[in-house]
Write a protein that holds these residues in place. Structure first.
Motif, PDB file in Angstrom:
ATOM      1  N   ALA A  46       0.869  -1.175   0.000  1.00  0.00           N
ATOM      2  CA  ALA A  46       0.000   0.000   0.000  1.00  0.00           C
ATOM      3  C   ALA A  46       0.899   1.216   0.000  1.00  0.00           C
ATOM      4  CB  ALA A  46      -0.911   0.014   1.225  1.00  0.00           C
ATOM      5  N   TRP A  47       0.525   2.187  -0.809  1.00  0.00           N
ATOM      6  CA  TRP A  47       1.282   3.435  -0.799  1.00  0.00           C
ATOM      7  C   TRP A  47       0.389   4.592  -1.199  1.00  0.00           C
ATOM      8  CZ3 TRP A  47       1.793   5.770  -5.598  1.00  0.00           C
ATOM      9  CH2 TRP A  47       1.655   4.943  -6.707  1.00  0.00           C
ATOM     10  N   ASN A  48       0.853   5.775  -0.883  1.00  0.00           N
ATOM     11  CA  ASN A  48       0.095   6.990  -1.117  1.00  0.00           C
ATOM     12  C   ASN A  48       1.081   8.124  -1.329  1.00  0.00           C
ATOM     13  OD1 ASN A  48      -2.273   8.837  -0.828  1.00  0.00           O
ATOM     14  ND2 ASN A  48      -1.142   9.499   0.973  1.00  0.00           N
ATOM     15  N   ILE A  49       0.809   8.968  -2.290  1.00  0.00           N
ATOM     16  CA  ILE A  49       1.566  10.212  -2.463  1.00  0.00           C
ATOM     17  C   ILE A  49       0.537  11.324  -2.556  1.00  0.00           C
ATOM     18  CG2 ILE A  49       1.775   9.964  -4.964  1.00  0.00           C
ATOM     19  CD1 ILE A  49       4.753  11.250  -3.425  1.00  0.00           C
ATOM     20  N   GLU A  50       0.753  12.389  -1.792  1.00  0.00           N
ATOM     21  CA  GLU A  50      -0.287  13.409  -1.668  1.00  0.00           C
ATOM     22  C   GLU A  50       0.331  14.791  -1.559  1.00  0.00           C
ATOM     23  OE1 GLU A  50      -3.841  12.381   0.684  1.00  0.00           O
ATOM     24  OE2 GLU A  50      -3.230  14.053   1.936  1.00  0.00           O
ATOM     25  N   LEU A  51      -0.175  15.721  -2.360  1.00  0.00           N
ATOM     26  CA  LEU A  51       0.189  17.127  -2.271  1.00  0.00           C
ATOM     27  C   LEU A  51      -0.900  17.802  -1.456  1.00  0.00           C
ATOM     28  CD1 LEU A  51       2.140  19.364  -3.182  1.00  0.00           C
ATOM     29  CD2 LEU A  51       0.649  19.706  -5.169  1.00  0.00           C
ATOM     30  N   GLY A  68      -8.536  24.186   3.094  1.00  0.00           N
ATOM     31  CA  GLY A  68      -7.440  23.269   2.818  1.00  0.00           C
ATOM     32  C   GLY A  68      -7.840  22.331   1.697  1.00  0.00           C
ATOM     33  N   ALA A  69      -6.850  21.854   0.940  1.00  0.00           N
ATOM     34  CA  ALA A  69      -7.145  20.964  -0.179  1.00  0.00           C
ATOM     35  C   ALA A  69      -5.999  19.980  -0.378  1.00  0.00           C
ATOM     36  CB  ALA A  69      -7.371  21.772  -1.450  1.00  0.00           C
ATOM     37  N   TYR A  70      -6.265  18.907  -1.114  1.00  0.00           N
ATOM     38  CA  TYR A  70      -5.224  17.940  -1.425  1.00  0.00           C
ATOM     39  C   TYR A  70      -5.512  17.250  -2.750  1.00  0.00           C
ATOM     40  CZ  TYR A  70      -8.477  14.313   0.054  1.00  0.00           C
ATOM     41  OH  TYR A  70      -9.564  13.485   0.152  1.00  0.00           O
ATOM     42  N   LEU A  71      -4.464  16.714  -3.337  1.00  0.00           N
ATOM     43  CA  LEU A  71      -4.544  15.874  -4.516  1.00  0.00           C
ATOM     44  C   LEU A  71      -3.608  14.708  -4.253  1.00  0.00           C
ATOM     45  CD1 LEU A  71      -5.369  15.262  -7.464  1.00  0.00           C
ATOM     46  CD2 LEU A  71      -3.352  16.606  -8.150  1.00  0.00           C
ATOM     47  N   GLY A  72      -4.120  13.487  -4.391  1.00  0.00           N
ATOM     48  CA  GLY A  72      -3.287  12.335  -4.074  1.00  0.00           C
ATOM     49  C   GLY A  72      -3.544  11.155  -4.984  1.00  0.00           C
ATOM     50  N   TYR A  73      -2.530  10.321  -5.111  1.00  0.00           N
ATOM     51  CA  TYR A  73      -2.679   9.034  -5.790  1.00  0.00           C
ATOM     52  C   TYR A  73      -2.494   7.960  -4.739  1.00  0.00           C
ATOM     53  CZ  TYR A  73      -2.543   5.278  -9.130  1.00  0.00           C
ATOM     54  OH  TYR A  73      -2.848   4.136  -9.835  1.00  0.00           O
ATOM     55  N   ARG A  74      -3.424   6.995  -4.697  1.00  0.00           N
ATOM     56  CA  ARG A  74      -3.397   5.964  -3.666  1.00  0.00           C
ATOM     57  C   ARG A  74      -3.392   4.577  -4.304  1.00  0.00           C
ATOM     58  NH1 ARG A  74      -4.353   9.866  -0.433  1.00  0.00           N
ATOM     59  NH2 ARG A  74      -6.202  11.071  -0.100  1.00  0.00           N
ATOM     60  N   TYR A  75      -2.627   3.691  -3.716  1.00  0.00           N
ATOM     61  CA  TYR A  75      -2.633   2.267  -4.050  1.00  0.00           C
ATOM     62  C   TYR A  75      -2.774   1.556  -2.716  1.00  0.00           C
ATOM     63  CZ  TYR A  75      -1.349  -2.240  -6.021  1.00  0.00           C
ATOM     64  OH  TYR A  75      -1.365  -3.546  -6.432  1.00  0.00           O
ATOM     65  N   LEU A  76      -3.976   1.037  -2.428  1.00  0.00           N
ATOM     66  CA  LEU A  76      -4.289   0.572  -1.075  1.00  0.00           C
ATOM     67  C   LEU A  76      -4.522  -0.938  -1.049  1.00  0.00           C
ATOM     68  CD1 LEU A  76      -6.682   3.503  -0.079  1.00  0.00           C
ATOM     69  CD2 LEU A  76      -4.218   3.304   0.292  1.00  0.00           C
ATOM     70  N   GLY A  77      -3.440  -1.692  -1.053  1.00  0.00           N
ATOM     71  CA  GLY A  77      -3.540  -3.145  -0.928  1.00  0.00           C
ATOM     72  C   GLY A  77      -4.066  -3.516   0.447  1.00  0.00           C
ATOM     73  N   ALA A  90     -11.025   6.867  -1.541  1.00  0.00           N
ATOM     74  CA  ALA A  90     -10.443   5.571  -1.901  1.00  0.00           C
ATOM     75  C   ALA A  90     -10.582   4.623  -0.717  1.00  0.00           C
ATOM     76  CB  ALA A  90      -8.980   5.731  -2.262  1.00  0.00           C
ATOM     77  N   LYS A  91     -10.840   3.366  -1.031  1.00  0.00           N
ATOM     78  CA  LYS A  91     -10.989   2.344   0.012  1.00  0.00           C
ATOM     79  C   LYS A  91      -9.927   1.277  -0.162  1.00  0.00           C
ATOM     80  CE  LYS A  91     -15.988   3.005   0.409  1.00  0.00           C
ATOM     81  NZ  LYS A  91     -15.826   4.415   0.445  1.00  0.00           N
ATOM     82  N   ALA A  92      -9.706   0.463   0.855  1.00  0.00           N
ATOM     83  CA  ALA A  92      -8.767  -0.652   0.760  1.00  0.00           C
ATOM     84  C   ALA A  92      -9.152  -1.524  -0.431  1.00  0.00           C
ATOM     85  CB  ALA A  92      -8.758  -1.464   2.048  1.00  0.00           C
ATOM     86  N   GLY A  93      -8.154  -1.933  -1.204  1.00  0.00           N
ATOM     87  CA  GLY A  93      -8.408  -2.742  -2.386  1.00  0.00           C
ATOM     88  C   GLY A  93      -8.583  -1.921  -3.650  1.00  0.00           C
ATOM     89  N   GLN A  94      -8.306  -0.615  -3.572  1.00  0.00           N
ATOM     90  CA  GLN A  94      -8.468   0.263  -4.729  1.00  0.00           C
ATOM     91  C   GLN A  94      -7.196   1.069  -4.981  1.00  0.00           C
ATOM     92  OE1 GLN A  94     -11.914   2.649  -3.771  1.00  0.00           O
ATOM     93  NE2 GLN A  94     -13.317   0.972  -4.195  1.00  0.00           N
ATOM     94  N   ARG A  95      -7.078   1.548  -6.217  1.00  0.00           N
ATOM     95  CA  ARG A  95      -5.989   2.447  -6.580  1.00  0.00           C
ATOM     96  C   ARG A  95      -6.546   3.541  -7.464  1.00  0.00           C
ATOM     97  NH1 ARG A  95      -4.376   1.374 -11.976  1.00  0.00           N
ATOM     98  NH2 ARG A  95      -5.164  -0.639 -12.682  1.00  0.00           N
ATOM     99  N   GLY A  96      -5.998   4.747  -7.370  1.00  0.00           N
ATOM    100  CA  GLY A  96      -6.453   5.828  -8.231  1.00  0.00           C
ATOM    101  C   GLY A  96      -6.232   7.196  -7.615  1.00  0.00           C
ATOM    102  N   TRP A  97      -6.798   8.202  -8.280  1.00  0.00           N
ATOM    103  CA  TRP A  97      -6.649   9.604  -7.897  1.00  0.00           C
ATOM    104  C   TRP A  97      -7.772  10.049  -6.974  1.00  0.00           C
ATOM    105  CZ3 TRP A  97      -2.386  12.270  -9.002  1.00  0.00           C
ATOM    106  CH2 TRP A  97      -1.566  11.791 -10.012  1.00  0.00           C
ATOM    107  N   GLU A  98      -7.392  10.864  -6.003  1.00  0.00           N
ATOM    108  CA  GLU A  98      -8.378  11.456  -5.101  1.00  0.00           C
ATOM    109  C   GLU A  98      -8.065  12.933  -4.935  1.00  0.00           C
ATOM    110  OE1 GLU A  98      -9.591   9.203  -1.619  1.00  0.00           O
ATOM    111  OE2 GLU A  98      -9.455  11.035  -0.448  1.00  0.00           O
ATOM    112  N   ILE A  99      -9.117  13.734  -4.965  1.00  0.00           N
ATOM    113  CA  ILE A  99      -8.985  15.169  -4.717  1.00  0.00           C
ATOM    114  C   ILE A  99      -9.995  15.530  -3.637  1.00  0.00           C
ATOM    115  CG2 ILE A  99     -10.597  15.774  -6.568  1.00  0.00           C
ATOM    116  CD1 ILE A  99      -8.772  18.261  -7.053  1.00  0.00           C
ATOM    117  N   GLY A 100      -9.621  16.446  -2.780  1.00  0.00           N
ATOM    118  CA  GLY A 100     -10.539  16.811  -1.708  1.00  0.00           C
ATOM    119  C   GLY A 100     -10.278  18.201  -1.186  1.00  0.00           C
ATOM    120  N   CYS A 101     -11.266  18.729  -0.487  1.00  0.00           N
ATOM    121  CA  CYS A 101     -11.105  20.032   0.148  1.00  0.00           C
ATOM    122  C   CYS A 101     -11.908  20.072   1.447  1.00  0.00           C
ATOM    123  CB  CYS A 101     -11.530  21.157  -0.778  1.00  0.00           C
ATOM    124  SG  CYS A 101     -13.273  21.168  -1.183  1.00  0.00           S
TER     125      CYS A 101
END
Length: 145
Positions: A46-51, A68-77, A90-101
């Motif tokens: 599992a990994w995550n990178i987030e600005l 506050g805001a963020y943009l992240g890519y998640r790979y959640l094994g 994003a939930k466990a078992g998923q990978r992809g882009w997430e944006i939030g505020c």
């Protein structure tokens, strides 16, 4: 490091090593990375990178009109996560882009909005359409007292 026993693993131990790095790029701008690895011979990584802008999503709720805001890519094994702060988008078992505020409407009243678009990393079905695609929208209003 986590050591966890569960019926999901036939009461065997799940061992997870994890690390988080947070680097301040500028005032109110962080780059955060996370990596975790389990030992169950399944989806062990599992990994995550987030600005993050303004340390989001942990902005103080007691300051009115703070954003506050963020943009992240998640790979959640799922075999590398026991309990996580991911799950609204994003939930466990998923990978992809997430944006939030997050936005403080007033003192101690915070609104959040998250959008996730990605794919399943655990779904092996080959049905018509694309069962691997995942999208989600999450919104909430929190009262913090």
């Amino acid at each position: 490091y986590y050591r966890y026993r569960s019926a999901a693993y036939d009461h065997n131990w799940l061992n997870i090593g994890a690390a988080v790095v947070n680097y301040k790029l500028a005032r109110n701008l962080n780059l955060e990375g996370m990596y975790a690895h389990g030992d169950q011979d399944g989806h062990n990584d599992a990994w995550n990178i987030e600005l993050q802008f303004r340390g989001n999503p942990w902005i103080p709720a007691d300051r009115p009109h703070l954003f506050g805001a963020y943009l992240g890519y998640r790979y959640l094994g799922p075999d590398a996560l026991v309990k996580t702060n991911f799950g609204d988008g994003a939930k466990a078992g998923q990978r992809g882009w997430e944006i939030g505020c997050f936005y403080n409407l007033s003192k101690n009243i915070q609104y959040s909005l998250k959008y996730f678009k990605g794919k399943s990393i655990t779904n092996n079905s080959k049905h018509t359409g694309n069962p691997d695609e995942r999208t989600g929208v999450f919104t909430s209003l929190s009262f913090n007292f």
